[in-house]
Scaffold this motif. Structure first.
Motif, PDB file in Angstrom:
ATOM      1  N   ASP A 267      -0.454   3.141  -9.333  1.00  0.00           N
ATOM      2  CA  ASP A 267      -0.608   4.745  -9.451  1.00  0.00           C
ATOM      3  C   ASP A 267       0.386   5.378 -10.459  1.00  0.00           C
ATOM      4  O   ASP A 267       0.459   6.470 -10.628  1.00  0.00           O
TER       5      ASP A 267
ATOM      6  N   GLU B 101       0.763  -1.246   0.186  1.00  0.00           N
ATOM      7  CA  GLU B 101      -0.014   0.071   0.102  1.00  0.00           C
ATOM      8  C   GLU B 101       0.706   1.111   0.078  1.00  0.00           C
ATOM      9  O   GLU B 101       0.159   2.718   0.101  1.00  0.00           O
TER      10      GLU B 101
ATOM     11  N   VAL C 185       0.463  -0.607  -4.936  1.00  0.00           N
ATOM     12  CA  VAL C 185      -0.157   0.806  -4.998  1.00  0.00           C
ATOM     13  C   VAL C 185       0.811   1.718  -5.946  1.00  0.00           C
ATOM     14  O   VAL C 185       0.426   2.416  -6.829  1.00  0.00           O
ATOM     15  N   ARG C 186       2.231   1.514  -5.711  1.00  0.00           N
ATOM     16  CA  ARG C 186       3.223   2.372  -6.208  1.00  0.00           C
ATOM     17  C   ARG C 186       3.176   2.127  -7.712  1.00  0.00           C
ATOM     18  O   ARG C 186       3.692   2.915  -8.367  1.00  0.00           O
TER      19      ARG C 186
ATOM     20  N   PRO D 263       2.619   4.389  -1.309  1.00  0.00           N
ATOM     21  CA  PRO D 263       2.081   5.299  -2.333  1.00  0.00           C
ATOM     22  C   PRO D 263       3.276   5.973  -2.954  1.00  0.00           C
ATOM     23  O   PRO D 263       4.766   5.985  -2.223  1.00  0.00           O
TER      24      PRO D 263
END
Length: 312
Positions: free
Chosen positions: A198, A162, A194-195, A164
């Protein structure tokens, strides 16, 4: 003075044709091209200028020889101009002429060679003909992206999946949008972390594409089953659709090894391609880097015929 352009091409009734533009200001025939905007990527400028000058949307293919020549600046001084070119397939557009161009012409190779006004423009045409003869002009892009900069592991106390992007990472994710658009990417595949997601999500949203996540592309999935990441690349090579795949540094070695085994060596561009790819392998890509692999064919016949590094 940096500029970028394209050589739009098509095959009609088995005949290779290219698109030339006429500039009334200079009364000359040449390729669609124009200056880079401040901070603009070369590939982004090439695609943008093609739309602005011809009204046609293009998907960039393999790079072609650049042109270097001397021009006079507005101040009357001599300056060096460098123009980078790409082969380009037309994918849409209205075709209305709106910017500095009063005519376009689709011509076969012989007619185009005769009509071009500048000797340096014929270098791109000769290269285009050569790769077409070799069966390596009709390509599709497989873009490998290493996720952009993320919040440091030491500063993150929750699940690492998770973690970011940081501010610079978000900026790089936004900057990748026009680059991926220039290559006409129509499929987005990512690690579910997530990284990674995104890093490519801004492009997916912009292009209206639903991103697909693959656990085998995550650090955790790769550690559990290293072969899964390779199988994802093999699947993409079979699909042969313009795609971006985003993963992590530890996974990059195997992903690039698969693509490296598909390098089409032996041609005049082999040395440069091999050097660029070898450096990308050594770096495992930089964070936020996009490695564009231009692929001819699909499945077991797929061969990487050109590579480009888009560095953050």
């Amino acid at each position: 003075m940096p500029a970028a352009g394209t050589v739009p091409w098509r095959v009609r009734a088995g005949v290779l044709e290219v698109l030339l533009v006429h500039r009334p200001r200079y009364d000359d025939w040449s390729w669609p091209k124009g200056k880079l905007d401040p901070g603009e990527d070369w590939a982004t400028a090439a695609a943008r200028e093609s739309v602005e000058e011809t009204g046609l949307e293009v998907r960039l293919g393999r790079p072609l020889p650049e042109a270097r020549y001397v021009v006079l600046t507005k101040a009357g001084e001599r300056g060096d101009k460098v123009v980078r070119y790409w082969a380009a397939a037309v994918t849409g557009g209205h075709g209305r002429l709106e910017n500095e161009i009063d005519a376009v012409a689709w011509l076969d190779v012989t007619e185009a060679y005769a009509r071009l006004d500048y000797a340096h423009d014929r270098d791109q045409l000769r290269s285009l003909v050569r790769v077409h003869t070799d069966g390596a002009l009709d390509t599709w892009p497989l873009v490998v992206v290493r996720h952009a900069r993320a919040v440091a592991r030491s500063a993150w106390t929750r699940d690492d999946t998770e973690r970011p992007l940081d501010a610079r990472g978000r900026e790089r994710a936004a900057a990748l949008v026009p680059v991926l658009a220039a290559y006409g990417v129509t499929r987005v595949v990512s690690s579910p972390s997530v990284r990674c997601l995104d890093t490519v999500l801004p492009y997916a949203v912009s292009a209206g594409i639903e991103p697909r996540t693959r656990g085998g592309l995550s650090e955790e999935g790769y550690a559990a089953n290293p072969g899964k990441a390779v199988s994802h690349v093999d699947s993409l090579l079979r699909r042969a659709e313009p795609v971006v795949v985003c993963s992590h540094g530890p996974v990059m070695g195997d992903l690039l090894d698969v693509l490296g085994s598909r390098l089409a060596l032996g041609g005049p561009d082999s040395v440069g391609m091999l050097e660029a790819f070898a450096q990308a392998q050594e770096d495992r890509l930089l964070k936020g880097e996009a490695l564009v692999c231009h692929v001819a064919g699909s499945g077991t016949d797929a061969r990487v015929v050109a590579v480009e590094r888009h560095l953050p």
